[in-house]
Scaffold this motif. Structure first.
Motif, PDB file in Angstrom:
ATOM      1  N   SER B 215      28.194  24.663  38.986  1.00 18.36           N
ATOM      2  CA  SER B 215      28.628  25.557  37.918  1.00 18.36           C
ATOM      3  C   SER B 215      27.718  26.778  37.929  1.00 18.36           C
ATOM      4  N   LEU B 216      28.278  27.943  38.225  1.00 14.13           N
ATOM      5  CA  LEU B 216      27.473  29.153  38.379  1.00 14.13           C
ATOM      6  C   LEU B 216      28.109  30.306  37.616  1.00 14.13           C
ATOM      7  N   THR B 217      27.250  31.250  37.197  1.00 13.89           N
ATOM      8  CA  THR B 217      27.719  32.388  36.393  1.00 13.89           C
ATOM      9  C   THR B 217      27.602  33.682  37.185  1.00 13.89           C
ATOM     10  N   PHE B 218      28.646  34.521  37.139  1.00 13.16           N
ATOM     11  CA  PHE B 218      28.654  35.787  37.873  1.00 13.16           C
ATOM     12  C   PHE B 218      29.156  36.927  36.993  1.00 13.16           C
ATOM     13  N   ALA B 219      28.755  38.146  37.368  1.00  4.33           N
ATOM     14  CA  ALA B 219      29.252  39.330  36.668  1.00  4.33           C
ATOM     15  C   ALA B 219      30.701  39.562  37.075  1.00  4.33           C
ATOM     16  N   LEU B 220      31.593  39.665  36.086  1.00  2.61           N
ATOM     17  CA  LEU B 220      33.014  39.873  36.382  1.00  2.61           C
ATOM     18  C   LEU B 220      33.267  41.232  37.030  1.00  2.61           C
ATOM     19  N   ARG B 221      32.425  42.229  36.699  1.00  2.00           N
ATOM     20  CA  ARG B 221      32.588  43.552  37.277  1.00  2.00           C
ATOM     21  C   ARG B 221      32.607  43.477  38.808  1.00  2.00           C
ATOM     22  N   TYR B 222      31.692  42.687  39.384  1.00  2.00           N
ATOM     23  CA  TYR B 222      31.650  42.581  40.839  1.00  2.00           C
ATOM     24  C   TYR B 222      32.823  41.768  41.374  1.00  2.00           C
ATOM     25  N   MET B 223      33.140  40.681  40.688  1.00  2.00           N
ATOM     26  CA  MET B 223      34.265  39.856  41.129  1.00  2.00           C
ATOM     27  C   MET B 223      35.537  40.702  41.196  1.00  2.00           C
ATOM     28  N   ASN B 224      35.760  41.507  40.159  1.00  2.00           N
ATOM     29  CA  ASN B 224      36.938  42.368  40.144  1.00  2.00           C
ATOM     30  C   ASN B 224      36.916  43.362  41.286  1.00  2.00           C
ATOM     31  N   SER B 225      35.734  43.830  41.619  1.00  5.42           N
ATOM     32  CA  SER B 225      35.623  44.768  42.737  1.00  5.42           C
ATOM     33  C   SER B 225      35.980  44.073  44.051  1.00  5.42           C
TER      34      SER B 225
END
Lengths: 277, 277, 277
Positions: B215-225
């Motif tokens: 279970s890991l947390t990421f910035a959505l801004r980068y995922m969307n990019s």
């Protein structure tokens, strides 16, 4: 315990889209008979009334009446996450638990959960409810001088076209047809839709029921806002009387309706004899 | 002398579209084996690695290794001039001539020419190359705790939907499925995609290879990019391990891949026990 | 009395769309032979000339020559209210009445009425005319060194593509083809369209009539503005001579034409021998 399920989830998305620009925050009232909303727009000029009857839902359970205060823009954001073919379930708990519980265990008073079900995907969205003061206005049944039923897309097109020329629309009904007129700096425009019942599809008809001719003036800004409900129905019904707010109604097939009420502009009540402002 | 020809020119356009917003300037490295790029985004948080193998090109000639520094926005502008069915040729000269030569006579070091061939139209675009300092990071092969393969459009949709609610996404993988969660001012959202291999088309499957739950947390801004690469592939592969950056990979059919690397947000590594920031 | 009727009302909408950004206010001149307009753009660099011959209208009555000064943006707004399949009638009265009359009774000098007819809908738009000073330039018939006819969509695409790289386009015509070139900070671009008459459909041909090779430079901003007329015709004709403005002409089937005139940029007249600015 409240639990509503709509197989045709896109309907709920369209309902939110049609009112979220007019009303920011509102109470959804749930009872055994259905899901309803009544709210004034932020400038207290227009009123919107929504009814989705319980029979229209695939599953409807409402143990006791509850009122859920929501920010409609946020609700709309959450519903946008549902695809048009997804099944949407709305749940709220009326229990007394005060801690914030996860989706699997239960729901708080003050929280609504929207669950979206695709074949291999389940999404749930939990939104905090708000405490919104609102008084429920009794809207008396009324007799109208003229009732026009016409294709909703046609009405939307006319309101949009006229608003590129003027700010207000005069709606005048005679036995022959309904006339939409406007006047602005660049000129004037009149659009007449003739009564026409001999059409291929019933929803393309323009039907006029008239007790007496009527001519009323309205702000186009509000009319354009009401036409956001166009995707909900192929036809729109416009009910007019000199002393009453106009009712612009979109029926929601087998479930209910969304109705918009707007008071006419008084200064142009009698445009033939009074000087124009 | 470098000369590459791609009959399916639209592929090159899609590659540029998928990285130009993440990375402004980068070196394309050409060798006998292929055409590659490795670059950090401008805030040095994400890494992109591209490989287009020489076998995938209709014509591929690279006499000696060269590195071509380009502004990706400008390269993308030039490629936009090519239609989707046009043949694209990229040429660069490694000669010692210093004058600026026209297209017909030869090419300078420091210039790249993109030639676009339609039936009755030939277009050539000459772009000045840039000198870009970059260190090539060695990316070690790693074992991942969980690898999820799913439809790329589904992943893009989820990242877009969640970013209207929160700023970060928690990706949690179990044997049953992968859960994407977010939390914001307006509420919370959880989207679960179940493992599903019994689908009509293999690219619609959601397949999970798991050594242990993660279970890991990421910035959505980068995922969307990263999801700008969606047009390159029907599926996306997400590789996760507690101690490693996530790898979001889009395979480019018969040619190579584009891979995005992003470090997890540490403060939410263990969201059950630590206080939230 | 002026009365013009066009069954294909969308044509008039396209005409307005193609010139309203170039010219704000202009006189439409109506005579027994047709409906025409000649106007400079606001910076007095380009000239547009429109002709719609009377034979092209389903109904055409013009008792005496009149000149109708209009704001083209407002006229375009009114025409937008017509659907693409609607019949459009333009009326103006040359009588001496000075009061503002309604639509049914008659029309003023200084007012134009656009009437739109759908099966069950009639719309009329009344617009105040303007008094616009304008001198009608005589455009002498000229021999051109080179005339290029090509698909209008192709020309529009090329102008758009080149303007993402540079500000001006050099158009060079030889017997083999026409070359469009530009140069900007990010590099250079050349697009060559070869003469090609062996095509499936005649409108896809690129045909060159040449007395002598010619190479002229133009501002891309204006070329892009001219290409707004692309929906009016499948082909465009570009007439070039060293000493004359270029003519970019779109024929309007069976009715007339719209022609744009633009003077070449002088400083690059002879780019081979003169120093570049």
């Amino acid at each position: 315990m409240l639990e509503l399920r709509l197989v045709q989830g896109s309907l709920l998305k369209k309902v939110l889209e049609s009112i979220k620009d007019l009303v920011n925050d509102a109470n959804f009232d749930c009872s055994a008979t259905g899901f309803s909303l009544q709210a004034m727009d932020s400038s207290h000029v227009a009123l919107v009334a929504l009814l989705l009857r319980s029979e229209g839902f695939e599953h409807y359970r409402c143990d006791r009446n509850i009122s859920m205060g929501m920010n409609l823009g946020n609700m709309s954001k959450m519903l946008k996450c549902a695809g048009n073919d997804d099944i949407i379930t709305i749940k709220a708990d009326d229990g007394s638990d005060t801690g914030l519980c996860g989706f699997e265990e239960g729901f708080l008073i003050g929280d609504v959960v929207v669950e979206v079900l695709d074949q291999d995907k389940i999404a749930d969205f939990e939104m905090k409810l708000m405490d919104i003061d609102s008084e429920h206005l009794g809207i008396p049944e009324a007799e109208y001088q003229a009732i026009v039923r016409m294709p909703s897309a046609e009405f939307a097109r006319i309101c949009k076209d006229l608003s590129s020329i003027g700010d207000t629309v005069v709606i005048s009904v005679t036995k022959e047809g309904v006339k939409f007129s406007t006047q602005g700096d660049i000129g004037t425009a009149n659009i007449v839709c003739r009564q026409n019942t001999t059409v291929d599809k019933p929803e393309e008809a323009t039907v006029i029921e008239m007790q007496q001719p009527v001519s009323l003036t309205f702000a186009l800004r509000y009319m354009n806002s009401f036409t956001k409900a166009t995707p909900l129905s192929n036809t729109v019904t416009i009910s007019l009387s000199t002393e009453l707010p106009v009712v612009v109604e979109y029926k929601i097939a087998e479930m209910g309706y969304i109705r918009f009420y707007l008071a006419p502009k008084i200064e142009e009540d009698d445009e033939e004899t009074k000087p124009q402002v």
